[in-house]
Design a protein around this motif. Structure first.
Motif, mmCIF file in Angstrom:
data_model
loop_
_atom_site.group_PDB
_atom_site.id
_atom_site.type_symbol
_atom_site.label_atom_id
_atom_site.label_comp_id
_atom_site.label_asym_id
_atom_site.label_seq_id
_atom_site.Cartn_x
_atom_site.Cartn_y
_atom_site.Cartn_z
ATOM 1 N N ASP A 63 -3.230 11.580 -1.307
ATOM 2 C CA ASP A 63 -2.778 10.250 -2.234
ATOM 3 C C ASP A 63 -1.194 10.205 -2.758
ATOM 4 O O ASP A 63 -1.347 8.688 -1.466
ATOM 5 C CB ASP A 63 -3.907 9.894 -3.384
ATOM 6 C CG ASP A 63 -5.606 10.167 -2.265
ATOM 7 O OD1 ASP A 63 -5.183 10.220 -1.309
ATOM 8 O OD2 ASP A 63 -6.644 10.906 -3.016
ATOM 9 N N VAL A 64 -0.969 10.660 -3.160
ATOM 10 C CA VAL A 64 0.313 10.239 -3.887
ATOM 11 C C VAL A 64 1.394 11.242 -3.980
ATOM 12 O O VAL A 64 1.230 12.508 -4.261
ATOM 13 C CB VAL A 64 0.333 10.152 -5.876
ATOM 14 C CG1 VAL A 64 1.728 9.674 -6.177
ATOM 15 C CG2 VAL A 64 -1.356 9.136 -5.839
ATOM 16 N N LYS A 94 1.052 -1.303 0.134
ATOM 17 C CA LYS A 94 0.323 -0.335 0.255
ATOM 18 C C LYS A 94 1.337 1.069 -0.310
ATOM 19 O O LYS A 94 0.743 2.174 -0.364
ATOM 20 C CB LYS A 94 -1.469 -0.099 1.085
ATOM 21 C CG LYS A 94 -2.088 -1.279 1.650
ATOM 22 C CD LYS A 94 -2.545 -0.983 2.517
ATOM 23 C CE LYS A 94 -4.272 -2.164 2.659
ATOM 24 N NZ LYS A 94 -3.997 -2.252 4.221
ATOM 25 N N TYR A 126 6.142 9.090 0.960
ATOM 26 C CA TYR A 126 5.277 7.990 1.211
ATOM 27 C C TYR A 126 6.374 6.336 1.587
ATOM 28 O O TYR A 126 7.528 6.368 1.855
ATOM 29 C CB TYR A 126 4.555 8.048 0.585
ATOM 30 C CG TYR A 126 3.204 8.568 0.556
ATOM 31 C CD1 TYR A 126 3.784 9.481 2.316
ATOM 32 C CD2 TYR A 126 2.138 8.879 -0.024
ATOM 33 C CE1 TYR A 126 2.154 10.241 2.148
ATOM 34 C CE2 TYR A 126 1.501 10.143 -0.101
ATOM 35 C CZ TYR A 126 1.347 10.691 1.407
ATOM 36 O OH TYR A 126 0.352 11.566 2.025
ATOM 37 N N TYR A 166 -8.251 11.250 -6.778
ATOM 38 C CA TYR A 166 -6.787 11.154 -6.384
ATOM 39 C C TYR A 166 -6.692 12.332 -6.533
ATOM 40 O O TYR A 166 -6.394 13.607 -6.822
ATOM 41 C CB TYR A 166 -5.790 10.180 -6.503
ATOM 42 C CG TYR A 166 -5.186 10.446 -7.907
ATOM 43 C CD1 TYR A 166 -3.406 10.228 -8.208
ATOM 44 C CD2 TYR A 166 -5.692 11.387 -9.831
ATOM 45 C CE1 TYR A 166 -3.072 10.862 -8.745
ATOM 46 C CE2 TYR A 166 -4.608 11.514 -10.589
ATOM 47 C CZ TYR A 166 -3.194 11.583 -9.989
ATOM 48 O OH TYR A 166 -2.440 12.065 -10.618
ATOM 49 N N VAL A 212 -6.419 5.866 -5.431
ATOM 50 C CA VAL A 212 -5.320 5.449 -6.109
ATOM 51 C C VAL A 212 -6.156 4.459 -7.808
ATOM 52 O O VAL A 212 -6.631 4.014 -8.560
ATOM 53 C CB VAL A 212 -4.225 4.749 -6.220
ATOM 54 C CG1 VAL A 212 -2.883 4.739 -7.107
ATOM 55 C CG2 VAL A 212 -3.356 6.337 -5.476
ATOM 56 N N LEU A 238 1.648 4.275 -3.340
ATOM 57 C CA LEU A 238 1.073 5.308 -2.814
ATOM 58 C C LEU A 238 2.609 6.216 -2.966
ATOM 59 O O LEU A 238 2.202 8.227 -2.704
ATOM 60 C CB LEU A 238 0.601 5.494 -1.268
ATOM 61 C CG LEU A 238 -0.388 5.437 -1.213
ATOM 62 C CD1 LEU A 238 -0.707 5.563 0.231
ATOM 63 C CD2 LEU A 238 -1.829 6.079 -2.163
ATOM 64 N N SER A 239 3.499 5.984 -3.682
ATOM 65 C CA SER A 239 5.039 6.782 -3.850
ATOM 66 C C SER A 239 5.232 6.469 -5.819
ATOM 67 O O SER A 239 5.498 5.778 -5.934
ATOM 68 C CB SER A 239 5.881 6.377 -2.740
ATOM 69 O OG SER A 239 7.210 6.985 -3.381
ATOM 70 N N VAL A 282 -4.498 5.385 5.153
ATOM 71 C CA VAL A 282 -3.246 4.728 4.125
ATOM 72 C C VAL A 282 -4.304 4.265 3.525
ATOM 73 O O VAL A 282 -4.122 4.088 1.976
ATOM 74 C CB VAL A 282 -2.114 3.739 4.649
ATOM 75 C CG1 VAL A 282 -1.793 3.457 3.228
ATOM 76 C CG2 VAL A 282 -1.337 4.819 5.397
ATOM 77 N N ALA A 284 -6.657 6.491 0.950
ATOM 78 C CA ALA A 284 -5.468 7.273 0.119
ATOM 79 C C ALA A 284 -5.147 5.556 -1.341
ATOM 80 O O ALA A 284 -5.066 6.256 -2.226
ATOM 81 C CB ALA A 284 -4.200 7.285 0.400
ATOM 82 N N VAL A 285 -5.471 4.459 -0.695
ATOM 83 C CA VAL A 285 -4.898 3.748 -1.706
ATOM 84 C C VAL A 285 -6.454 3.088 -2.287
ATOM 85 O O VAL A 285 -6.515 3.782 -3.435
ATOM 86 C CB VAL A 285 -4.224 2.229 -0.974
ATOM 87 C CG1 VAL A 285 -4.594 1.540 -2.037
ATOM 88 C CG2 VAL A 285 -2.939 2.317 -0.243
ATOM 89 N N ILE A 301 0.046 12.605 4.409
ATOM 90 C CA ILE A 301 -1.417 11.546 4.444
ATOM 91 C C ILE A 301 -2.610 12.129 5.174
ATOM 92 O O ILE A 301 -3.437 12.084 5.430
ATOM 93 C CB ILE A 301 -0.839 10.342 4.724
ATOM 94 C CG1 ILE A 301 -1.913 9.107 4.851
ATOM 95 C CG2 ILE A 301 -0.376 10.214 6.139
ATOM 96 C CD1 ILE A 301 -1.710 9.020 3.112
#
Length: 814
Positions: free
Chosen positions: A253-254, A30, A263, A233, A288, A34-35, A281, A284-285, A248
């Protein structure tokens, strides 16, 4: 439209697929998702059938993951030009083409559109945004987003929020009242989220009221996601994310680019240390994965678009947008269209066209039609002459015309490990975008080598753009072999956007090729978050005596029936990375115009800039046509308009005037802060409040026919305007509707744009334009209650051709 949040069975099925995929991921996967894995993409996760999501800069084209002319893209006119069409449907068509380009390049998400406002004319990146007005910006931006996403490609509306200048953009704290934020700067984002449902938002570098935007929990989580219901996102601007927990928790998100971000491993560790809840987290995932499902990158989900639009002719559309964007602000004695006879064309930008602005908006079209090219093709043979007149390009630029170069990569022992093409003198290899056989670990030097065939005899200047060690050799002589440091270490993108430095001069003869070589020793700046090789060989042609150049242009103009002068800004005037110091045209272009106009009263000036410049000679010339940055087909479109094959269709999306009269000019922070002291008064609102008269007002623009406004009828909040083409040729009119409270008081603008509509008619034909006035036009933001307040009372509906040219009025009581 496709992607409307969670309403259809297909949406619900995608959401179920997202939840199922999320449930299969461990914490490390996860956090990794995000990175950024590199400059432009997120990592693939094969265990859930997720392919790598690829992003690309826009907004006028799709550059893709390679920053090189080897990988050409269609280059449309600048966003200011698109807004000047006042046509959301045309913006939608532009977006449809860009989705087609994105799919061709394997891109899932376009990092566009830019919907920041023209707060001050000094903003260096205003060519990349639409307008000073949130209504016009929102409507054009929504059309663009609909078009891109209709092609199954995501958009990333940026830069959220108040990213309205470039000075100290990484650190500035913009102090903006809640009312100005809501009524101006947030308004285009809100409209686009509500009406076009973008799949992405990009948060900006800057800070707003003490909180950096990548950590702004209130504006992102409470306003964007909470009040507006945004379910896409949220990605950082490149290198904007600064804190793992702060970002976060603040709704980011990213974090881009990678592989070094706040991240990834840092985020997973923050969860394990109890600093971040894993549920945050997961949220955010989920965003995405929803994006991945929509763009077709999640194997278990059907994409949001299963039937793609028909193929768009990019060349034809680029030409159409350009001619419909040109704004004819002055046309005395019907100087345009051109009458039969000879034409003297003058201006460096007429030969070497400037079709786009500098910075991350750069793309590389396969062809560029200059004004000289376009007019040569359109006018009878023997009727066109050309003279440079005055060249504003007094600084070095990336080596291009006359250069035949290739890149040679060597290791530390000097062994060649790979070679690559170099269509111009610029190298920008990001991540794995290296010549075959080359890796960042082995790479020690890159040599740009080849020949240069001058087109002019004289003293040529050569130099380098970038930071690090350079060796420059021209015609067998090594002129420079040393370190070149950054001009400004506060901006990590200095190597991309900084000015070239002159390092050598050589007397050369036109047509006689010489060997040139620039060798760069590869070394990443300490702490740089991604791998990149970025530098350029730069060049400047011989600088002829300016008086002689102007005299040649004057002589040609005096002998011609019509003189056409093309004036322009340069990359050092309008670009990402810095703001403008003034609004004057660079070099001696103003002097050139005055000299030509004195020699030929039938002088037409074409202004090739992305945003306002001062026009001190405007009363001395017959016609002034604003071409913006007109894209790759700009010269062909210019010929269309000058010859009368088509009329110029544009209206001003922003006020043009002198800097001394401009109401808002502060773009430089003091003590790290930039107060928006003008509050809700920017653009035409501020010009009116301060009683100042601009050169040309918001909404102004002339065509080649006349229009008679006959009547306006109001039914509730719907205005129906009847107008007639009373001229002698077909045309298009933009009917603008402004709403003016009868008693505005000192804290409300005298009037504001409430809507507009375009109509087309042949001579003598009558058309109706219908404009619906939205509820928001009657509302103001109440800072006491932190909510919108509907202001009852009497309003005048002003049916206009510009903010100052009212044709019909009606009264409405609400």
């Amino acid at each position: 439209m496709a992607g409307t949040p969670g309403t259809s069975p297909a949406d619900r099925a995608r959401e179920a697929a997202v939840d199922a995929a999320l449930g299969k991921l461990d914490l490390d996967a996860k956090a990794r998702l995000l990175s950024g894995q590199d400059m432009w993409s997120l990592p693939a996760l094969p265990e859930i059938g997720l392919e790598s999501i690829v992003m690309s800069d826009g907004p006028i084209g799709v550059r893709g993951v390679r920053w090189t002319a080897d990988d050409p893209s269609v280059a449309l006119p600048s966003p200011t030009a698109l807004a000047a069409t006042w046509d959301p449907e045309l913006a939608r068509r532009a977006g449809t083409l860009l989705a087609q380009e994105a799919r061709r390049k394997g891109v899932h998400v376009l990092l566009a559109p830019t919907v920041n406002l023209h707060r001050s004319p000094l903003g260096g990146r205003h060519f990349e945004a639409y307008s000073e007005d949130p209504c016009l910006t929102g409507l054009i931006g929504a059309g663009y987003v609909r078009g891109v996403q209709s092609g199954g490609v995501g958009t990333t509306v940026k830069h959220f929020v108040a990213n309205d200048a470039e000075t100290d953009r990484f650190t500035v704290d913009n102090l903006v009242s809640a009312r100005a934020l809501r009524e101006l700067y947030l308004a285009p984002f809100e409209f686009i989220v509500e009406n076009a449902h973008p799949w992405g938002i990009m948060t900006a570098y800057n800070t707003v009221n003490g909180t950096t935007m990548t950590e702004h929990r209130y504006l992102v989580n409470e306003v964007l996601r909470g009040e507006w219901g945004f379910d896409g996102y949220n990605v950082s601007d490149w290198m904007a994310a600064r804190s793992t927990a702060g970002a976060i928790e603040g709704g980011l998100d990213v974090a881009m680019p990678g592989p070094q971000t706040v991240y990834g491993e840092a985020l997973a560790q923050a969860v394990r240390d109890g600093k971040v809840e894993e549920a945050v987290v997961d949220g955010a995932v989920r965003n995405v994965l929803r994006l991945a499902a929509r763009v077709g990158a999640l194997e278990s989900a059907d994409p949001a678009v299963t039937e793609l639009p028909g193929t768009v002719d990019g060349i034809a559309l680029a030409r159409e947008i350009a001619r419909r964007a040109f704004v004819l602000v002055k046309n005395d004695n019907q100087a345009l269209p051109l009458k039969p006879g000879t034409v003297a064309l003058t201006g460096a930008a007429a030969r070497d066209a400037r079709v786009l602005g500098g910075g991350s908006a750069t793309v590389f079209p396969a062809r560029i039609v200059s004004p000289l090219d376009g007019l040569t093709a359109a006018l009878p043979e023997g009727t066109l002459s050309y003279a440079v007149g005055a060249d504003p390009n007094t600084e070095l630029a990336v080596a291009d015309k006359g250069f035949a170069l290739r890149a040679v990569c060597r290791d530390a022992e000097g062994q060649v490990i790979g070679t690559g093409s170099a269509p111009n003198g610029q190298i920008q290899w990001m991540g794995s975008d290296l010549p075959e056989g080359v890796t960042h670990d082995r790479l020690h030097t890159v040599e740009l080598t080849g020949t240069f065939t001058p087109r002019e005899t004289g003293l040529h200047t050569f130099g380098a753009k970038g930071t690090g060690h350079f060796t420059l050799t021209v015609d067998g002589t090594t002129h420079y072999d040393d370190l070149q440091g950054p001009a400004d270490d506060s901006d990590p993108f200095e190597a991309f956007f900084g000015a070239p430095v002159p390092r050598a001069t050589a007397e050369l003869t036109a047509g006689e090729p010489v060997e040139v070589s620039l060798t760069h020793t590869y070394a990443l700046p300490e702490g740089f978050p991604f791998e990149v090789v970025a530098f350029a060989l730069a060049h400047l042609e011989p600088q002829r005596d300016a008086d002689e150049l102007i005299a040649e242009a004057v002589e040609a103009a005096r002998a011609a029936d019509t003189a056409v002068v093309v004036v322009a800004t340069t990359d050092r005037v309008e670009s990402e990375g810095y703001d403008r110091k003034d609004l004057t045209l660079p070099g001696r272009q103003d002097e050139l115009v005055r000299a030509v106009a004195a020699a030929n009263p039938n002088t037409v000036v074409v202004v090739n800039s992305g945003s306002p410049v001062e026009l001190p000679w405007r009363h001395e010339v017959a016609a002034v046509l604003l071409s913006w940055f007109p894209g790759q087909e700009g010269g062909a479109a210019l010929a269309d308009v000058l010859t009368g094959a088509y009329e110029p269709g544009g209206r001003l999306p922003t006020t043009w005037g002198s800097l001394s009269d401009a109401p808002v000019t502060q773009v430089v922070p003091e003590g790290g802060e930039l107060p928006y002291t003008e509050d809700v008064f920017i653009g035409y609102r501020a010009w009116e409040k301060q009683g100042r008269t601009p050169s040309y007002p918001f909404g102004h623009g002339l065509g080649y026919t006349e229009w008679t406004y006959e009547s306006v009828e109001v039914d509730g909040t719907t205005a129906t305007i009847r107008l007639r083409n009373s001229g002698e040729r077909a045309g298009r009119e933009v009917v603008q509707l402004y709403l003016a409270p009868t008693e505005p008081g000192p804290d409300r603008p005298a009037r504001r744009l409430a809507g507009f509509a375009g109509v087309e008619a042949a001579p003598g034909e009558t058309r109706e334009a219908v404009v619906e006035i939205p509820r928001r036009a009657f509302e103001v933001w109440d800072e006491a209650t932190n909510s919108w307040s509907f202001v009852k009372g009497s309003y005048e509906i002003q049916v206009s051709r510009s903010i100052t040219d009212r044709r019909l009025t009606a009264t409405i009581n609400v």
